[in-house]
Design an enzyme around this catalytic site. Structure first.
Site, PDB file in Angstrom:
ATOM      1  N   TYR A 156       0.940  -1.327   0.042  1.00 32.69           N
ATOM      2  CA  TYR A 156       0.135  -0.095  -0.014  1.00 32.69           C
ATOM      3  C   TYR A 156       0.725   1.000  -0.126  1.00 32.69           C
ATOM      4  O   TYR A 156       1.922   1.511   0.627  1.00 32.69           O
ATOM      5  CB  TYR A 156      -0.804   0.051   1.221  1.00 32.69           C
ATOM      6  CG  TYR A 156      -1.941  -0.948   1.237  1.00 32.69           C
ATOM      7  CD1 TYR A 156      -3.269  -0.631   0.585  1.00 32.69           C
ATOM      8  CD2 TYR A 156      -1.942  -2.407   1.788  1.00 32.69           C
ATOM      9  CE1 TYR A 156      -4.104  -1.597   0.663  1.00 32.69           C
ATOM     10  CE2 TYR A 156      -2.827  -3.190   1.974  1.00 32.69           C
ATOM     11  CZ  TYR A 156      -4.155  -2.730   1.336  1.00 32.69           C
ATOM     12  OH  TYR A 156      -5.226  -3.783   1.456  1.00 32.69           O
ATOM     13  N   ASN A 212     -15.385  -3.464   9.487  1.00 31.85           N
ATOM     14  CA  ASN A 212     -14.431  -3.986   8.442  1.00 31.85           C
ATOM     15  C   ASN A 212     -12.912  -3.634   9.299  1.00 31.85           C
ATOM     16  O   ASN A 212     -12.098  -2.752   8.780  1.00 31.85           O
ATOM     17  CB  ASN A 212     -14.452  -3.084   7.359  1.00 31.85           C
ATOM     18  CG  ASN A 212     -13.971  -3.763   6.017  1.00 31.85           C
ATOM     19  OD1 ASN A 212     -13.557  -4.952   5.996  1.00 31.85           O
ATOM     20  ND2 ASN A 212     -14.190  -3.223   4.858  1.00 31.85           N
ATOM     21  N   ASP A 246     -20.749 -19.517   6.534  1.00 33.79           N
ATOM     22  CA  ASP A 246     -21.539 -19.868   7.550  1.00 33.79           C
ATOM     23  C   ASP A 246     -22.782 -19.031   7.657  1.00 33.79           C
ATOM     24  O   ASP A 246     -22.653 -17.965   7.188  1.00 33.79           O
ATOM     25  CB  ASP A 246     -20.791 -20.069   8.905  1.00 33.79           C
ATOM     26  CG  ASP A 246     -19.700 -21.151   9.012  1.00 33.79           C
ATOM     27  OD1 ASP A 246     -20.072 -22.158   8.313  1.00 33.79           O
ATOM     28  OD2 ASP A 246     -18.662 -20.885   9.844  1.00 33.79           O
ATOM     29  N   ASP A 306     -17.990  -6.377   1.245  1.00 32.49           N
ATOM     30  CA  ASP A 306     -18.553  -5.117   0.650  1.00 32.49           C
ATOM     31  C   ASP A 306     -19.603  -5.389  -0.255  1.00 32.49           C
ATOM     32  O   ASP A 306     -20.658  -4.644  -0.334  1.00 32.49           O
ATOM     33  CB  ASP A 306     -17.225  -4.280  -0.103  1.00 32.49           C
ATOM     34  CG  ASP A 306     -16.044  -4.272   0.636  1.00 32.49           C
ATOM     35  OD1 ASP A 306     -16.190  -4.291   1.891  1.00 32.49           O
ATOM     36  OD2 ASP A 306     -14.967  -4.267   0.048  1.00 32.49           O
TER      37      ASP A 306
END
Ligand code: AMP
Length: 310
Positions: A100, A164, A228, A257
């Protein structure tokens, strides 16, 4: 007509085409969610993105890409001298790793003038943000967002939050847990992924995750848990939704997302939980069976229509 606003960062994505050839794309968790919401929302509904971009050519390309998808960028500030964040996906066999470059991205400055954000917020029926949104902001800007967001909403508008959790984006665990918890506390709907919550908050079960958020005053919690079952909790109502068996899973990037985007699109249209979770699971199943964060609109629309018809 309904209006959805996502607040977050969209980055330039470079994925290997083999050797020294790299393909440019654009992605980022909140933007990915808007992408799937836009694909599945009614055509007269609006999707808008709030972030910040620079004044360079890459920023112009990024905005053009988002607007081409039918997502409005009209409120996004342009910060002089800044550039978008960038990440590279390295593939070793089926294993992906990421590099990144986002520490000085334009998006970190999105709260430079908070009134610009509040103007965008005041137009939306649903405001969506994630734990990555608050993680990338300087501390002071994150506080402005958390303390000011509800006051800027129009009456009846809702805040939807996906924690997140990405520990590498945070300076320390205590601050991460504190900011995520306070952001959840200003939200109406929280859509966590159980694995992350279990690792960070030590929740024993998805229900424990939901109850922890309910204790903060969150009305509705939708806990995703990979293949699940999905858990839906609202007040005393607790519902379990098995995930349909999916063959051919190749890449789970953006599964959560895309789930959120499809859920929001259906929930904003019909308010029907069964339909919203079915659409979300179907959309996420389509995404995990394709490579990359963004699957073409037509492909997810076809998958959802086929499920509805069945
Ligand atoms: P996660 O954030 O990993 O919990 O995943 C989000 C959603 O993507 C889940 O609620 C499922 O609907 C879907 N999903 C993730 N992994 C799989 C899988 N292996 N097979 C089918 N659906 C999946």
């Amino acid at each position: 007509m309904k209006s959805l606003l996502g607040i977050g960062e969209c980055m330039i994505e470079l994925s290997s085409e083999g050797g020294q050839l790299w393909r440019q794309g654009f992605a980022g968790d909140v933007f990915n969610t808007l992408w799937y919401a836009r694909a599945l929302m009614e055509s007269d509904s609006q999707a808008a993105f709030f972030s910040a971009v620079g004044d360079d050519q890459s920023s112009a390309e990024l905005l053009a890409f988002i607007e081409n998808a039918g997502i409005s960028c009209e409120h996004i500030p342009h910060i002089k001298g800044r550039v978008p964040g960038l990440y590279k996906i390295h593939l070793e066999g089926a294993e992906r790793s990421f590099s990144y470059w986002r520490d000085s991205s334009a998006a970190k400055q999105m709260l430079q003038d908070p009134d610009v954000l509040w103007a965008a917020v005041s137009e939306a029926d649903v405001v969506y943000l994630s734990g990555i949104t608050v993680a990338i902001l300087p501390d002071e800007a994150a506080e402005i967002l958390i303390n000011g967001l509800r006051g800027a909403l129009k009456p009846g508008a809702k805040v939807v939050f996906d924690p997140n959790i990405r520990p590498r984006l945070w300076a320390g665990e205590e601050r991460m847990k504190d900011v995520l918890t306070r952001t959840a506390a200003i939200s109406d709907v929280v859509m966590p992924s159980f694995e992350d919550e279990q690792t960070t908050f030590g929740d024993a079960t998805p229900l424990a995750t939901a109850q922890r958020y309910q204790a903060l005053g969150v009305s509705q919690v939708v806990v995703k848990n990979g293949a699940d079952e999905t858990l839906f909790v609202e007040g005393d109502e607790v519902r379990h939704f098995p995930v349909p068996k999916t063959r051919g899973v190749v890449d789970t990037t953006a599964a959560g997302d895309s789930f959120n985007g499809a859920y929001l699109a259906e929930f904003m249209t019909s308010g029907d939980i069964d339909k919203a979770i079915a659409a979300a699971q179907c959309c996420a199943a389509t995404v995990v069976c394709n490579k990359g964060a963004l699957v073409a609109f037509e492909r997810v629309q076809n998958a959802i229509n086929t499920t509805k018809a069945g």
